[in-house]
Design a protein around this motif. Structure first.
Motif, PDB file in Angstrom:
ATOM      1  N   GLY A  23      -1.441  31.648  43.597  1.00 24.19           N
ATOM      2  CA  GLY A  23      -0.719  32.759  43.320  1.00 24.19           C
ATOM      3  C   GLY A  23       0.790  32.401  43.007  1.00 24.19           C
ATOM      4  N   PHE A  24       1.178  31.507  42.686  1.00 26.94           N
ATOM      5  CA  PHE A  24       2.691  31.049  42.375  1.00 26.94           C
ATOM      6  C   PHE A  24       2.918  31.027  41.080  1.00 26.94           C
ATOM      7  N   ASP A  25       4.195  31.227  40.649  1.00 31.59           N
ATOM      8  CA  ASP A  25       4.775  30.787  39.293  1.00 31.59           C
ATOM      9  C   ASP A  25       5.914  29.813  39.616  1.00 31.59           C
ATOM     10  N   ILE A  26       5.727  28.672  39.418  1.00 32.69           N
ATOM     11  CA  ILE A  26       6.675  27.722  39.645  1.00 32.69           C
ATOM     12  C   ILE A  26       7.559  27.140  38.603  1.00 32.69           C
ATOM     13  N   VAL A  27       8.758  27.345  38.609  1.00 30.37           N
ATOM     14  CA  VAL A  27       9.645  26.720  37.562  1.00 30.37           C
ATOM     15  C   VAL A  27      10.430  25.652  37.941  1.00 30.37           C
ATOM     16  N   ARG A  28      10.768  24.783  36.911  1.00 27.67           N
ATOM     17  CA  ARG A  28      11.607  23.490  37.337  1.00 27.67           C
ATOM     18  C   ARG A  28      12.952  24.095  37.639  1.00 27.67           C
ATOM     19  N   GLY A  95      15.994  33.845  43.699  1.00 29.64           N
ATOM     20  CA  GLY A  95      14.803  33.064  43.422  1.00 29.64           C
ATOM     21  C   GLY A  95      13.983  34.064  42.380  1.00 29.64           C
ATOM     22  N   PRO A  96      14.526  34.961  41.410  1.00 34.07           N
ATOM     23  CA  PRO A  96      13.654  35.579  40.677  1.00 34.07           C
ATOM     24  C   PRO A  96      12.657  35.186  39.802  1.00 34.07           C
ATOM     25  N   GLY A  97      12.735  33.806  39.469  1.00 31.75           N
ATOM     26  CA  GLY A  97      11.813  33.071  38.563  1.00 31.75           C
ATOM     27  C   GLY A  97      11.672  33.972  37.280  1.00 31.75           C
ATOM     28  N   SER A  98      10.359  34.336  37.113  1.00 29.01           N
ATOM     29  CA  SER A  98      10.050  34.852  35.719  1.00 29.01           C
ATOM     30  C   SER A  98      10.526  36.431  35.654  1.00 29.01           C
ATOM     31  N   GLY A  99      11.056  36.977  36.810  1.00 29.17           N
ATOM     32  CA  GLY A  99      11.600  38.231  37.114  1.00 29.17           C
ATOM     33  C   GLY A  99      10.461  39.282  37.028  1.00 29.17           C
ATOM     34  N   ARG A 100       9.334  38.899  37.644  1.00 31.62           N
ATOM     35  CA  ARG A 100       8.151  40.010  37.734  1.00 31.62           C
ATOM     36  C   ARG A 100       8.495  40.843  38.904  1.00 31.62           C
ATOM     37  N   TYR A 101       9.372  40.486  39.816  1.00 29.45           N
ATOM     38  CA  TYR A 101       9.835  41.733  40.961  1.00 29.45           C
ATOM     39  C   TYR A 101      10.994  42.204  40.093  1.00 29.45           C
ATOM     40  N   LEU A 102      11.967  41.837  39.643  1.00 27.57           N
ATOM     41  CA  LEU A 102      12.925  42.248  38.980  1.00 27.57           C
ATOM     42  C   LEU A 102      12.683  43.258  38.116  1.00 27.57           C
ATOM     43  N   TYR A 117      20.633  35.070  42.175  1.00 25.51           N
ATOM     44  CA  TYR A 117      20.720  33.294  42.510  1.00 25.51           C
ATOM     45  C   TYR A 117      19.460  32.823  41.976  1.00 25.51           C
ATOM     46  N   GLU A 118      19.343  31.795  40.904  1.00 27.60           N
ATOM     47  CA  GLU A 118      18.270  31.306  40.377  1.00 27.60           C
ATOM     48  C   GLU A 118      18.469  29.972  40.165  1.00 27.60           C
ATOM     49  N   THR A 119      17.954  29.163  40.687  1.00 22.53           N
ATOM     50  CA  THR A 119      18.227  27.581  40.205  1.00 22.53           C
ATOM     51  C   THR A 119      17.542  26.993  38.924  1.00 22.53           C
ATOM     52  N   ALA A 120      16.671  27.748  38.602  1.00 23.33           N
ATOM     53  CA  ALA A 120      15.706  27.376  37.413  1.00 23.33           C
ATOM     54  C   ALA A 120      16.765  28.026  36.189  1.00 23.33           C
ATOM     55  N   PRO A 137      26.234  31.257  40.360  1.00 27.60           N
ATOM     56  CA  PRO A 137      25.816  29.877  40.553  1.00 27.60           C
ATOM     57  C   PRO A 137      25.186  29.635  41.921  1.00 27.60           C
ATOM     58  N   THR A 138      24.299  28.793  41.921  1.00 23.15           N
ATOM     59  CA  THR A 138      23.746  28.374  43.162  1.00 23.15           C
ATOM     60  C   THR A 138      24.228  27.201  43.809  1.00 23.15           C
ATOM     61  N   SER A 139      24.358  27.290  44.974  1.00 24.06           N
ATOM     62  CA  SER A 139      24.757  26.011  45.527  1.00 24.06           C
ATOM     63  C   SER A 139      24.655  26.135  47.215  1.00 24.06           C
ATOM     64  N   HIS A 157      11.151  37.076  46.875  1.00 21.98           N
ATOM     65  CA  HIS A 157      10.062  37.156  47.090  1.00 21.98           C
ATOM     66  C   HIS A 157       9.198  35.836  46.573  1.00 21.98           C
ATOM     67  N   LYS A 158       8.410  35.445  47.396  1.00 22.23           N
ATOM     68  CA  LYS A 158       7.646  34.229  47.049  1.00 22.23           C
ATOM     69  C   LYS A 158       8.599  33.093  46.922  1.00 22.23           C
ATOM     70  N   VAL A 159       9.670  33.102  47.819  1.00 29.25           N
ATOM     71  CA  VAL A 159      10.676  31.959  47.595  1.00 29.25           C
ATOM     72  C   VAL A 159      10.778  31.165  49.042  1.00 29.25           C
TER      73      VAL A 159
HETATM   74  C1  LIG Z   1       7.634  30.557  43.881  1.00 28.69           C
HETATM   75  S1  LIG Z   1       8.930  30.917  42.974  1.00 28.69           S
HETATM   76  C2  LIG Z   1       8.860  32.800  42.933  1.00 28.69           C
HETATM   77  C3  LIG Z   1       9.517  33.248  41.801  1.00 28.69           C
HETATM   78  C4  LIG Z   1       9.502  35.050  41.931  1.00 28.69           C
HETATM   79  N1  LIG Z   1      10.268  35.346  42.791  1.00 28.69           N
HETATM   80  C5  LIG Z   1       7.925  35.427  41.663  1.00 28.69           C
HETATM   81  O1  LIG Z   1       7.540  35.796  42.892  1.00 28.69           O
HETATM   82  O2  LIG Z   1       7.602  35.425  40.663  1.00 28.69           O
HETATM   83  C6  LIG Z   1      10.202  30.455  43.799  1.00 28.69           C
HETATM   84  C7  LIG Z   1      11.476  30.482  42.976  1.00 28.69           C
HETATM   85  O3  LIG Z   1      12.681  30.316  43.458  1.00 28.69           O
HETATM   86  C8  LIG Z   1      13.573  29.647  42.861  1.00 28.69           C
HETATM   87  N2  LIG Z   1      14.230  28.541  43.913  1.00 28.69           N
HETATM   88  C9  LIG Z   1      13.928  27.625  44.533  1.00 28.69           C
HETATM   89  N3  LIG Z   1      15.010  27.037  45.195  1.00 28.69           N
HETATM   90  C10 LIG Z   1      15.910  28.073  45.158  1.00 28.69           C
HETATM   91  C11 LIG Z   1      17.168  28.112  45.883  1.00 28.69           C
HETATM   92  N4  LIG Z   1      17.802  27.428  46.606  1.00 28.69           N
HETATM   93  N5  LIG Z   1      18.025  28.979  45.318  1.00 28.69           N
HETATM   94  C12 LIG Z   1      17.486  29.965  44.473  1.00 28.69           C
HETATM   95  N6  LIG Z   1      16.452  30.194  43.898  1.00 28.69           N
HETATM   96  C13 LIG Z   1      15.667  29.037  44.277  1.00 28.69           C
HETATM   97  C14 LIG Z   1      12.793  28.788  42.203  1.00 28.69           C
HETATM   98  O4  LIG Z   1      13.381  28.247  40.871  1.00 28.69           O
HETATM   99  C15 LIG Z   1      11.767  29.620  41.722  1.00 28.69           C
HETATM  100  O5  LIG Z   1      12.124  30.671  40.509  1.00 28.69           O
END
Ligand SMILES: C[S@@+](CC[C@H](N)C(=O)[O-])C[C@H]1O[C@@H](n2cnc3c(N)ncnc32)[C@H](O)[C@@H]1O
Length: 256
Positions: A23-28, A95-102, A117-120, A137-139, A157-159
């Protein structure tokens, strides 16, 4: 194809299969330290969701993950807890990723400011363009650009089950720092509540090769005790579906 390349391709396919099942959406991620290094290609996901007539978040839930309504069920629980009735004016999501929770959060409330704050990078750019959120910016798992006590609702969520213990821990301190007195902190972790013997057996059997950092567990009590030292008390917790398994959502309130 050389043997080493073939091995890498097979490994990647195996990881993708595993992630799809769980159940993950994983982004580079552009600077994803200790996180999950597989991804859903941005363009392909957008095209596929458009073709299906779904938002990308719903497409991920329904089609890619086979768990329709999974994101909405967490949002419904948060609504029932009054998280959105508090009318958060500033929301921050890690880590909103695709933004499904957002996307669903923005259907529940109308914050004047939504920071991410999203690294992708491709997904962060898409969220900025689509939802007019502010990408920070993420750091080093720092929320440094966000001032102390300035956010009404901080969520992830799911981060924290995809990053290392240290990354999650560092973010926890930062989440407590940026939350305003009376504000909420919401995140899910794979706690002992989610790890009964049958589930552990399933993870052991289903876990993908070459992916040692996923899924990452985090003790529930350690979270509760840590946040208590940061003036945040546990208000509620509930399970959120994650493929064949689950994570536990913890909702904290910072002392007013
Ligand atoms: C499993 S995905 C979950 C995405 C989204 N929250 C969801 O549930 O659909 C994890 C997310 O965290 C981001 N992420 C990973 N390491 C991170 C970091 N150190 N800071 C911010 N985002 C990060 C990834 O790029 C990815 O979008």
């Amino acid at each position: 194809m050389k043997t080493a390349e073939k091995g890498a391709t097979v490994l990647k396919a195996g990881i993708k299969r595993l992630l799809a099942r769980t159940g993950f959406d994983i982004v580079r991620s552009t600077n994803n330290r200790g996180g999950v290094d597989d991804f859903i290609p941005f363009e392909a996901a957008m095209r596929a969701s458009r073709a299906a007539g779904l938002s990308v978040g719903d497409y991920i839930d329904e089609v890619m993950n086979g768990t329709p309504g999974a994101t909405q069920s967490t949002i419904d629980e948060l609504r029932a807890l009054g998280v959105f009735a508090a009318e958060p004016d500033t929301v921050l999501e890690i880590g909103p990723g695709s933004g499904r929770y957002l996307e669903k959060t923005l259907k529940e409330c109308s914050p004047g400011r939504y920071e991410i704050y999203e690294t992708a990078a491709p997904w962060a750019d898409y969220l900025v363009d689509t939802f007019k959120v502010v990408a920070r910016p993420t750091s080093d798992c720092s929320l440094a650009p966000t001032p102390d006590g300035s956010v009404d609702l901080v969520q992830a969520h799911k981060v924290f089950n995809t990053v290392t213990f240290l990354s999650a821990s560092r973010y926890f301190f930062e989440m407590a720092r940026v939350t305003r007195p009376g504000g909420r902190i919401v995140f899910d972790v794979m706690t002992e509540t989610c790890l009964d013997p049958a589930t552990m057996r399933a993870w052991a059997a289903e876990g993908g090769p070459g992916h040692d950092s996923y899924p990452a567990a985090m003790p529930r009590q350690a979270c509760v005790d840590l946040f208590a030292t940061l003036d945040c008390s546990l208000e509620a917790s509930f399970l959120a579906p994650m493929g064949f398994a689950s994570t536990e959502v913890l909702v904290f309130e910072k002392k007013a």
